[in-house]
Motif scaffolding. Structure first.
Motif, mmCIF file in Angstrom:
data_model
loop_
_atom_site.group_PDB
_atom_site.id
_atom_site.type_symbol
_atom_site.label_atom_id
_atom_site.label_comp_id
_atom_site.label_asym_id
_atom_site.label_seq_id
_atom_site.Cartn_x
_atom_site.Cartn_y
_atom_site.Cartn_z
ATOM 1 N N ILE A 1 0.832 -1.206 0.000
ATOM 2 C CA ILE A 1 0.000 0.000 0.000
ATOM 3 C C ILE A 1 0.865 1.253 0.000
ATOM 4 O O ILE A 1 1.853 1.355 0.741
ATOM 5 N N ILE A 2 0.461 2.192 -0.831
ATOM 6 C CA ILE A 2 1.092 3.508 -0.898
ATOM 7 C C ILE A 2 0.099 4.521 -0.342
ATOM 8 O O ILE A 2 -0.999 4.684 -0.882
ATOM 9 N N ALA A 3 0.471 5.171 0.738
ATOM 10 C CA ALA A 3 -0.352 6.220 1.340
ATOM 11 C C ALA A 3 0.360 7.553 1.164
ATOM 12 O O ALA A 3 1.508 7.608 0.723
ATOM 13 N N ASP A 4 -0.321 8.635 1.483
ATOM 14 C CA ASP A 4 0.373 9.921 1.524
ATOM 15 C C ASP A 4 0.514 10.373 2.973
ATOM 16 O O ASP A 4 -0.084 9.797 3.881
ATOM 17 N N SER A 5 1.304 11.395 3.178
ATOM 18 C CA SER A 5 1.691 11.788 4.539
ATOM 19 C C SER A 5 0.532 12.302 5.380
ATOM 20 O O SER A 5 0.614 12.307 6.615
ATOM 21 N N THR A 6 -0.567 12.730 4.756
ATOM 22 C CA THR A 6 -1.678 13.265 5.540
ATOM 23 C C THR A 6 -2.361 12.210 6.398
ATOM 24 O O THR A 6 -3.074 12.546 7.340
ATOM 25 N N ALA A 7 -2.169 10.916 6.081
ATOM 26 C CA ALA A 7 -2.776 9.849 6.876
ATOM 27 C C ALA A 7 -2.188 9.789 8.286
ATOM 28 O O ALA A 7 -2.824 9.261 9.202
ATOM 29 N N GLY A 8 -0.990 10.309 8.456
ATOM 30 C CA GLY A 8 -0.410 10.413 9.793
ATOM 31 C C GLY A 8 0.200 9.135 10.333
ATOM 32 O O GLY A 8 0.273 8.953 11.553
ATOM 33 N N PHE A 9 0.681 8.261 9.464
ATOM 34 C CA PHE A 9 1.334 7.046 9.948
ATOM 35 C C PHE A 9 2.655 7.391 10.633
ATOM 36 O O PHE A 9 3.439 8.193 10.130
ATOM 37 N N VAL B 1 4.988 5.676 2.158
ATOM 38 C CA VAL B 1 4.275 6.919 2.465
ATOM 39 C C VAL B 1 4.972 8.061 1.728
ATOM 40 O O VAL B 1 6.158 8.327 1.946
ATOM 41 N N LEU B 2 4.229 8.724 0.859
ATOM 42 C CA LEU B 2 4.780 9.804 0.046
ATOM 43 C C LEU B 2 4.328 11.149 0.598
ATOM 44 O O LEU B 2 3.146 11.332 0.910
ATOM 45 N N THR C 1 -0.342 24.114 0.062
ATOM 46 C CA THR C 1 0.046 22.705 -0.002
ATOM 47 C C THR C 1 0.111 22.250 -1.453
ATOM 48 O O THR C 1 -0.641 22.716 -2.300
ATOM 49 N N SER C 2 1.048 21.351 -1.712
ATOM 50 C CA SER C 2 1.196 20.774 -3.050
ATOM 51 C C SER C 2 1.025 19.262 -2.962
ATOM 52 O O SER C 2 1.546 18.618 -2.050
ATOM 53 N N GLN C 3 0.295 18.714 -3.925
ATOM 54 C CA GLN C 3 0.042 17.278 -3.957
ATOM 55 C C GLN C 3 1.310 16.490 -4.235
ATOM 56 O O GLN C 3 2.323 17.044 -4.682
ATOM 57 N N VAL C 4 1.271 15.201 -3.996
ATOM 58 C CA VAL C 4 2.359 14.316 -4.410
ATOM 59 C C VAL C 4 2.433 14.342 -5.931
ATOM 60 O O VAL C 4 1.404 14.253 -6.613
#
Length: 304
Positions: free
Chosen positions: A6-14, A26-27, A78-81
């Motif tokens: 799984i690839i998540a982005d940093s907003t998920a807060g892992f 996590v990107l 903010t800028s997206q991945v």
């Protein structure tokens, strides 16, 4: 058996520990503030960014008539991945023998989902899976953890389970101030000013599209937290899955939310800090609850 990553982005807060435990990619999204760029969770810690931004805002209030005014150079962007970052990640993961599965923040709040789709077209591999979470921050985290509780024979099996869980994932949040949601352009300044004057503490939920909407407007935090507790009667937590309480700054407010929810929770919750990508809009002292419910939720909170 499907071998996926799984690839998540940093907003998920892992956390770093969770990234390692669940073998995640996590990107980071990028925060731009006062001429500098920061990769979320990499170039600056969440606490440091909040301290820098919210302290700057308090200082600026001394020089302005209205605390709700917005200076484009002083409110974070903010800028997206980027698609390029996704392309590199896809190619590496595929070489490692995994099927990439992207589950980013809702496409309503960020272009990261569209970047992931564009990168899929560039790599030209139909095995890549891109799922719009239609939720945000800690709710994405509990959704991903819930998906990973099972093994899957095919990518279609995984997608079907993700779609089932998306109907049950819940995001409930309370802002302590409406100042920052107005600064970010997501609420009128006049409405926010009146709301703060009357001590409104709206309960925010995500609708079926992933749009953040107020579902109640109680006065005072005590009533707001009680309102979330009451919602857990009709939308109960499924304790077969992980759930999390979240906060932006100053955990004391969150402790009030946890206390209010005590009749409807056990002791196996986690606590996470809200990414500044979202936190700069919800403001300091925000509190939230993210969980999977035992039943499908009525998320049609707004009309088409």
């Amino acid at each position: 058996m499907l071998k996926y990553k799984i690839i998540a982005d940093s907003t998920a807060g892992f956390s770093k520990e969770e990234i390692e435990k669940y073998n995640l990619e996590v990107l980071p999204l990028t925060l731009s503030y006062k001429g500098k760029e920061y990769k979320d969770g990499i170039d600056i810690t969440t606490d440091k960014f909040y301290e820098m931004f919210f302290n700057d805002n308090e200082k600026r209030k001394f020089f302005r008539i209205s605390s709700f005014s917005r200076d484009n150079d002083e409110f974070p962007k903010t800028s997206q991945v980027s698609p390029a970052m996704f392309v590199e990640t896809y190619e590496r993961i595929i070489k490692e023998g995994y099927t990439p599965v992207v589950i980013p923040i809702t496409s309503v709040l960020s272009g990261t989902y569209r970047s992931a789709l564009l990168a899929k077209d560039i790599v030209d591999d139909e095995n890549i899976v891109v799922i719009d979470s239609q939720t945000a921050i800690g709710a994405v985290k509990v959704l991903i953890k819930a998906i990973m509780k099972k093994e899957y024979e095919t990518k279609e099996d995984l997608i079907n389970e993700a779609e089932r869980l998306k109907k049950r994932v819940n995001y409930l949040a309370v802002m302590d101030t409406l100042e920052y949601v107005a600064k970010g352009g997501r609420m009128g300044k006049f409405s926010a000013g009146i709301g703060n004057l009357l001590h409104f503490k709206p309960i925010m939920q995500l609708d079926y599209k992933g749009t953040i909407v107020p579902v109640a407007k109680p006065r005072g935090l005590k009533h707001a937290f009680a309102g979330i507790s009451d919602m857990l009667v009709d939308e109960p937590i499924d304790f077969n899955y992980d759930y999390e309480f979240g906060y932006s700054t100053e955990i004391e407010n969150l402790q009030g939310l946890i206390a209010a929810c005590k009749p409807h929770i056990d002791d196996n919750y986690s606590i996470g800090q809200i990414s500044p990508v979202i936190g700069v809009h919800v403001g300091p002292r925000a509190s939230a609850l993210f969980y999977i419910s035992t039943k499908d939720l009525d998320k049609k909170l707004i009309k088409e």
